[in-house]
Write a protein that holds these residues in place. Structure first.
Motif, PDB file in Angstrom:
ATOM      1  N   LEU B  18       0.651  -1.249   0.010  1.00 21.41           N
ATOM      2  CA  LEU B  18      -0.038   0.044  -0.010  1.00 21.41           C
ATOM      3  C   LEU B  18       0.670   1.371   0.112  1.00 21.41           C
ATOM      4  O   LEU B  18       0.406   2.347  -0.161  1.00 21.41           O
ATOM      5  CB  LEU B  18      -0.936   0.092   1.235  1.00 21.41           C
ATOM      6  CG  LEU B  18      -2.215  -0.751   1.034  1.00 21.41           C
ATOM      7  CD1 LEU B  18      -1.930  -2.307   1.242  1.00 21.41           C
ATOM      8  CD2 LEU B  18      -3.412  -0.388   1.995  1.00 21.41           C
ATOM      9  N   ASP B  43      -0.913  -2.472  -4.666  1.00 22.09           N
ATOM     10  CA  ASP B  43      -2.337  -1.971  -4.306  1.00 22.09           C
ATOM     11  C   ASP B  43      -2.809  -0.964  -5.798  1.00 22.09           C
ATOM     12  O   ASP B  43      -1.988  -0.281  -6.275  1.00 22.09           O
ATOM     13  CB  ASP B  43      -2.440  -0.971  -3.342  1.00 22.09           C
ATOM     14  CG  ASP B  43      -3.985  -0.285  -3.537  1.00 22.09           C
ATOM     15  OD1 ASP B  43      -4.706  -0.705  -4.205  1.00 22.09           O
ATOM     16  OD2 ASP B  43      -3.973   0.895  -2.463  1.00 22.09           O
ATOM     17  N   PRO B  44      -3.792  -1.668  -6.470  1.00 18.16           N
ATOM     18  CA  PRO B  44      -3.860  -1.017  -7.926  1.00 18.16           C
ATOM     19  C   PRO B  44      -4.160   0.572  -8.170  1.00 18.16           C
ATOM     20  O   PRO B  44      -4.123   1.158  -8.743  1.00 18.16           O
ATOM     21  CB  PRO B  44      -5.332  -1.712  -8.295  1.00 18.16           C
ATOM     22  CG  PRO B  44      -5.188  -3.004  -7.526  1.00 18.16           C
ATOM     23  CD  PRO B  44      -4.543  -2.761  -6.329  1.00 18.16           C
ATOM     24  N   ASP B  45      -4.559   1.161  -6.661  1.00 18.90           N
ATOM     25  CA  ASP B  45      -4.864   2.380  -6.496  1.00 18.90           C
ATOM     26  C   ASP B  45      -3.446   3.346  -6.293  1.00 18.90           C
ATOM     27  O   ASP B  45      -3.633   4.444  -6.478  1.00 18.90           O
ATOM     28  CB  ASP B  45      -5.577   2.828  -5.273  1.00 18.90           C
ATOM     29  CG  ASP B  45      -7.231   2.085  -5.482  1.00 18.90           C
ATOM     30  OD1 ASP B  45      -7.593   1.796  -6.548  1.00 18.90           O
ATOM     31  OD2 ASP B  45      -7.893   2.038  -4.417  1.00 18.90           O
ATOM     32  N   LEU B  46      -2.395   2.426  -6.008  1.00 30.44           N
ATOM     33  CA  LEU B  46      -1.040   3.264  -5.784  1.00 30.44           C
ATOM     34  C   LEU B  46      -0.512   3.586  -7.273  1.00 30.44           C
ATOM     35  O   LEU B  46      -0.125   2.955  -8.062  1.00 30.44           O
ATOM     36  CB  LEU B  46      -0.336   2.172  -4.991  1.00 30.44           C
ATOM     37  CG  LEU B  46       1.155   2.727  -4.553  1.00 30.44           C
ATOM     38  CD1 LEU B  46       0.627   3.908  -3.559  1.00 30.44           C
ATOM     39  CD2 LEU B  46       1.968   1.462  -3.686  1.00 30.44           C
ATOM     40  N   LYS B  47      -0.258   4.859  -7.174  1.00 31.84           N
ATOM     41  CA  LYS B  47       0.280   5.396  -8.699  1.00 31.84           C
ATOM     42  C   LYS B  47       1.604   5.261  -8.669  1.00 31.84           C
ATOM     43  O   LYS B  47       2.336   4.780  -9.941  1.00 31.84           O
ATOM     44  CB  LYS B  47      -0.068   6.836  -8.776  1.00 31.84           C
ATOM     45  CG  LYS B  47      -1.682   7.049  -8.537  1.00 31.84           C
ATOM     46  CD  LYS B  47      -2.366   6.711  -9.892  1.00 31.84           C
ATOM     47  CE  LYS B  47      -3.914   6.855  -9.583  1.00 31.84           C
ATOM     48  NZ  LYS B  47      -4.556   5.599 -10.085  1.00 31.84           N
ATOM     49  N   LYS B  63      -1.535  -4.012 -11.211  1.00 29.68           N
ATOM     50  CA  LYS B  63      -2.753  -3.953 -11.706  1.00 29.68           C
ATOM     51  C   LYS B  63      -3.118  -4.628 -12.952  1.00 29.68           C
ATOM     52  O   LYS B  63      -4.113  -5.287 -13.253  1.00 29.68           O
ATOM     53  CB  LYS B  63      -3.258  -2.379 -11.856  1.00 29.68           C
ATOM     54  CG  LYS B  63      -4.711  -1.983 -12.109  1.00 29.68           C
ATOM     55  CD  LYS B  63      -5.012  -0.577 -12.250  1.00 29.68           C
ATOM     56  CE  LYS B  63      -6.534  -0.337 -12.457  1.00 29.68           C
ATOM     57  NZ  LYS B  63      -6.634   0.995 -12.730  1.00 29.68           N
ATOM     58  N   THR B  79      -8.568  -4.115  -4.489  1.00 30.45           N
ATOM     59  CA  THR B  79      -7.822  -2.613  -4.108  1.00 30.45           C
ATOM     60  C   THR B  79      -7.541  -2.514  -2.621  1.00 30.45           C
ATOM     61  O   THR B  79      -8.267  -3.279  -1.870  1.00 30.45           O
ATOM     62  CB  THR B  79      -8.712  -1.565  -4.738  1.00 30.45           C
ATOM     63  OG1 THR B  79      -9.759  -1.726  -4.133  1.00 30.45           O
ATOM     64  CG2 THR B  79      -8.836  -1.462  -6.074  1.00 30.45           C
ATOM     65  N   GLY B  80      -6.588  -1.543  -2.067  1.00 26.74           N
ATOM     66  CA  GLY B  80      -6.313  -1.336  -0.796  1.00 26.74           C
ATOM     67  C   GLY B  80      -5.793  -2.836  -0.026  1.00 26.74           C
ATOM     68  O   GLY B  80      -5.118  -3.485  -0.888  1.00 26.74           O
ATOM     69  N   CYS B  83      -5.546  -6.271  -1.860  1.00 26.35           N
ATOM     70  CA  CYS B  83      -4.521  -6.609  -3.002  1.00 26.35           C
ATOM     71  C   CYS B  83      -4.039  -7.898  -2.657  1.00 26.35           C
ATOM     72  O   CYS B  83      -3.320  -8.958  -3.507  1.00 26.35           O
ATOM     73  CB  CYS B  83      -3.699  -5.623  -3.524  1.00 26.35           C
ATOM     74  SG  CYS B  83      -2.337  -4.929  -2.132  1.00 26.35           S
ATOM     75  N   ARG B 225     -16.865  -5.262   1.717  1.00 29.29           N
ATOM     76  CA  ARG B 225     -16.065  -4.046   1.704  1.00 29.29           C
ATOM     77  C   ARG B 225     -16.857  -2.820   2.160  1.00 29.29           C
ATOM     78  O   ARG B 225     -18.085  -2.813   1.729  1.00 29.29           O
ATOM     79  CB  ARG B 225     -15.913  -3.738   0.130  1.00 29.29           C
ATOM     80  CG  ARG B 225     -15.103  -2.532  -0.373  1.00 29.29           C
ATOM     81  CD  ARG B 225     -14.752  -2.765  -1.804  1.00 29.29           C
ATOM     82  NE  ARG B 225     -13.828  -3.556  -2.170  1.00 29.29           N
ATOM     83  CZ  ARG B 225     -12.409  -3.296  -2.191  1.00 29.29           C
ATOM     84  NH1 ARG B 225     -11.869  -2.215  -2.035  1.00 29.29           N
ATOM     85  NH2 ARG B 225     -11.783  -4.464  -2.499  1.00 29.29           N
ATOM     86  N   LYS B 231      -7.592   3.355   3.369  1.00 29.16           N
ATOM     87  CA  LYS B 231      -6.168   2.701   3.267  1.00 29.16           C
ATOM     88  C   LYS B 231      -5.415   2.539   4.634  1.00 29.16           C
ATOM     89  O   LYS B 231      -4.275   2.567   4.738  1.00 29.16           O
ATOM     90  CB  LYS B 231      -5.274   3.468   2.303  1.00 29.16           C
ATOM     91  CG  LYS B 231      -5.819   3.686   1.105  1.00 29.16           C
ATOM     92  CD  LYS B 231      -5.598   2.632   0.309  1.00 29.16           C
ATOM     93  CE  LYS B 231      -6.393   2.747  -1.327  1.00 29.16           C
ATOM     94  NZ  LYS B 231      -6.356   1.637  -2.065  1.00 29.16           N
TER      95      LYS B 231
END
Lengths: 347, 347
Positions: B18, B43-47, B63, B79-80, B83, B225, B231
Motif C-alpha cells: 500500500l 495496490d491497484p490504486d497506488l500510482k 494492476k 484494491t487497498g 490486493c 467492503r 487505506k
C-alpha cells in the motif's frame, strides 16, 4: 488493582493443611495474607498438631470441628485435599482465595513477588468476556483493550465467578506426564489473563484458585473421590470434577471463568512413578467425564448454582452411574452438599 | 522450531504493497525473508512505482497482472488491503505468511528480534487442540505439556490451519477506541500461543497472519467492503469478515486456529479521529455479523473449504442480504472467488 481497592471484609483465604508445619508457608505469604482473615482446615487424617506462626487473623478447624458442624449423616468427606471445602462451607465472605500449602509466592518477569490475592480479586471484580474472544487477552487490564471487530454490545462483559491461577516450577501435570518427564519444570511466566470462552471445557486445578462464593460457592464440592486417592495432587481428581461442574454452571448462568495470572511457585515433592498406579484411574475417568459435561444442558428452571448442582447429580446418576460406582458416590455427595450448604453454608 | 525444519519451498510470503517505498520494510525483514519466495502485490490504486531493494527472491504483481489473470467478469476487487488476496490466489505453496507493510520485526522480552515466519510456520506445523482448553497454553511448545485432567484421547490434537499473530506498539484497535485513547500503545509481550476453542468466535486481524493454503486457502476472501473503506486498517473490515468465515469453516472441518505469537512491531500512522466516520460503519455491522456466524451450521455434505464458502454465501444472501446491501455484495464476491480459485487458484 491496588490493594486499597480490596475490602478486607470481602475476602476469606482458605488453606487446607495437609502438612503440620505451616511456618515457612505462612511466613512466605505474610506480605499478602496479613490483612485478610484466614480459614485453616486441618486434614482430618493429619495426626500432628499444626504449627502456625503468630500474628495472623485466623480460625483453625480440625476433625472434631468438622464432625460437630457437619454431623455423620452425609456422604461428603473432608479428608486430604477435600478438607479445604469445609472452609468454603463455613466462610461468610463474598470471595474465597485458596492456595495449596506447598505453594509460595512466585516472582514475575521483573523479579517482583506476585500478590496472588490481589490478582485473584482483580480477576473476580472486573468483567469476564465469555461470548467472544479478545485476541489481546483481558481487555480490562491496564494498557489493554478490545480489538477491532469486537462487538460493542458485548464489551460490558459479565460477572466473573472463578479465577484460575497457574504454577511456576512444578506444573500441575498428571502422574504419567510427570513420570515421563521427571526433569520438566515450568519456567515460562505468561503475563496474561483471559476469559475461557463459554461452552469451552477445561481442567480446572484447585492448587491456586479464587471464586465468588455468593455466586458459585455451592458448586465447589468435594464430590469425586478416586479409589486410590492420596495426598499428592496427581493422586486426586476432586478439583477437576468440581471445575467441570463450575464451568458448565457458569456457562448456564451467564457467568465468566478466567485463567492465567496469578502464578504461584510450587514446591517439588512426591514420586510420580510411585503414584502412577493410583492416578491411572483418574486419567481413565476423564474419557467419560469430558463428553458427559460437554453434552450437559440445564433446564431453564435451574436459576441458581444449587439448582444446577442437583441437576448435574441427577444426570450423573442416570448417565454415568453404571460406568463406575465412583460416579454414583459423587452424585450422592453433590446432593448432600446442597443440603449442607442450605443448613450450614448459607446460615 | 529451528529454521532447518522449515522447507523453503513450502512457504510464500505475501505482501500487499500500500506504500510505494518498501526499502526499509524489506531491509528490516531481510533476516527472516531472504530465504523464502515473496509475492508482492501492488495496490491497484497506488500510482508511484514500487521501490524494492535487491537480493530477494520475489515476484511483483501490479494492476495489469491482476486484470490479465482475473479478468473483469468478477465482483472480487483487489484494491487497498485486499490486493494481498491476489497473492493468496496465485501462490502454489502449502503455507502463506502475510504481514502488513507498516510492520517490522518485534523484539521479545529478552530483546531478541522475533522471527515471525518461523513462529507462524511452527504454529501451523504443530497440532492445535480446539476441543478442550489447556491452561498451560500450547502443550506442544518446548517446556510445556498437557495439564492434569486433559483427556489423553484428545492429546494428539488436529491440524492447525490458521495462525494469528499480534502487535506491539500500535495495537489493532478500532477507530473509536484509538480516538478515545490516542496515547495508548501495546507494550505487553505475552509469551504464549493458544488454540482458540472450537465454536468460539473471534475478530481475526489480517495484519500478521499465516495459513495452510491447501486446507483453507479458498476461505480467505476479500468479500466485505465497507462503503467508506480506506487505506488504514481501522477503515476496513475485510479481514474480520474473512476471519469469521475461516473460523467457522475450521470448526466444521475439524481444523484448528491459533493465536498469540508471533508479535510484529506496528508503526504509527493515520488519524483515528478523521477515520471515525468511516469506521463506524464496520463497528455497527459487527452487531449483525457476530450472531450470524455464531448460529451458522454447515450440512454434512460440505467437506471442503470451497463447499463451506458457497454455503456461507447462500446463507448470507438469505439472512443478511436485506439488512445491508454490503452483505449481498460480499456473498457475490464469495461465489465469484470460489470460481476464481477453481480456475486460477488450483491450476
Amino acid at each position: 488493582m491496588s490493594q486499597a481497592n480490596i475490602n478486607d471484609n470481602e475476602v476469606d483465604i482458605v488453606i487446607g493443611a495437609l502438612h503440620s508445619d505451616l511456618t515457612s508457608f505462612m511466613n512466605d505469604w505474610s506480605p499478602f495474607f496479613l490483612r485478610f482473615h484466614l480459614i485453616i482446615v486441618k486434614d482430618p487424617d493429619l495426626k500432628e498438631d499444626l504449627k502456625i506462626p503468630e500474628g495472623f487473623n485466623l480460625d483453625v478447624y480440625t476433625k472434631s470441628d468438622i464432625e460437630r458442624v457437619v454431623g455423620s449423616a452425609t456422604s461428603v468427606l473432608f479428608t486430604g485435599y477435600s478438607c479445604r471445602y469445609f472452609g468454603y462451607l463455613i466462610s461468610r465472605k463474598k470471595y474465597i482465595v485458596c492456595v495449596d500449602d506447598d505453594c509460595v509466592p512466585a516472582k514475575d518477569n521483573m523479579g517482583n513477588l506476585v500478590d496472588a490475592v490481589a490478582q485473584h480479586v482483580m480477576n473476580l471484580k472486573t468483567p469476564a468476556t465469555p461470548f467472544f474472544f479478545n485476541t489481546l487477552y483481558d481487555p480490562f487490564r491496564k494498557g489493554a483493550d478490545f480489538v477491532r471487530g469486537y462487538p460493542f454490545s458485548l464489551r460490558s462483559g459479565v460477572d466473573c465467578a472463578l479465577s484460575c491461577g497457574l504454577w511456576l516450577n512444578l506444573a500441575d501435570l498428571d502422574a504419567p506426564t510427570q513420570a515421563l518427564k521427571p526433569g520438566q519444570r515450568n519456567s515460562r511466566y505468561v503475563d496474561a489473563v483471559l476469559t475461557v470462552p463459554a461452552r469451552t471445557m477445561m481442567p480446572i486445578s484447585g492448587i491456586n484458585i479464587a471464586f465468588d462464593r455468593a455466586a458459585v460457592g455451592p458448586a465447589l464440592i468435594p464430590a469425586l473421590r478416586l479409589a486410590g486417592e492420596g495426598k499428592l495432587r496427581w493422586e486426586t481428581a476432586e478439583d477437576i470434577w468440581c471445575g467441570m461442574c463450575v464451568k458448565v454452571i457458569c456457562d448456564h448462568l451467564g457467568l465468566g471463568v478466567k485463567t492465567g495470572l496469578p502464578y504461584v511457585w510450587r514446591a517439588e515433592r512426591g514420586n510420580a512413578i510411585e503414584s502412577l498406579k493410583k492416578e491411572w484411574d483418574g486419567v481413565k475417568l476423564m474419557e467419560d467425564i469430558v463428553p458427559f459435561f460437554q453434552s450437559l444442558r440445564f433446564p431453564q428452571s435451574a436459576t441458581t448454582a444449587e439448582d444446577c448442582v442437583l441437576e448435574i447429580a441427577k444426570t450423573v446418576k442416570d448417565q454415568l452411574g453404571k460406568a463406575n460406582p465412583m460416579f454414583s458416590r459423587a452424585a450422592d455427595a453433590m446432593q448432600d452438599w446442597v443440603k449442607l450448604w442450605k443448613t450450614v453454608g448459607s446460615a
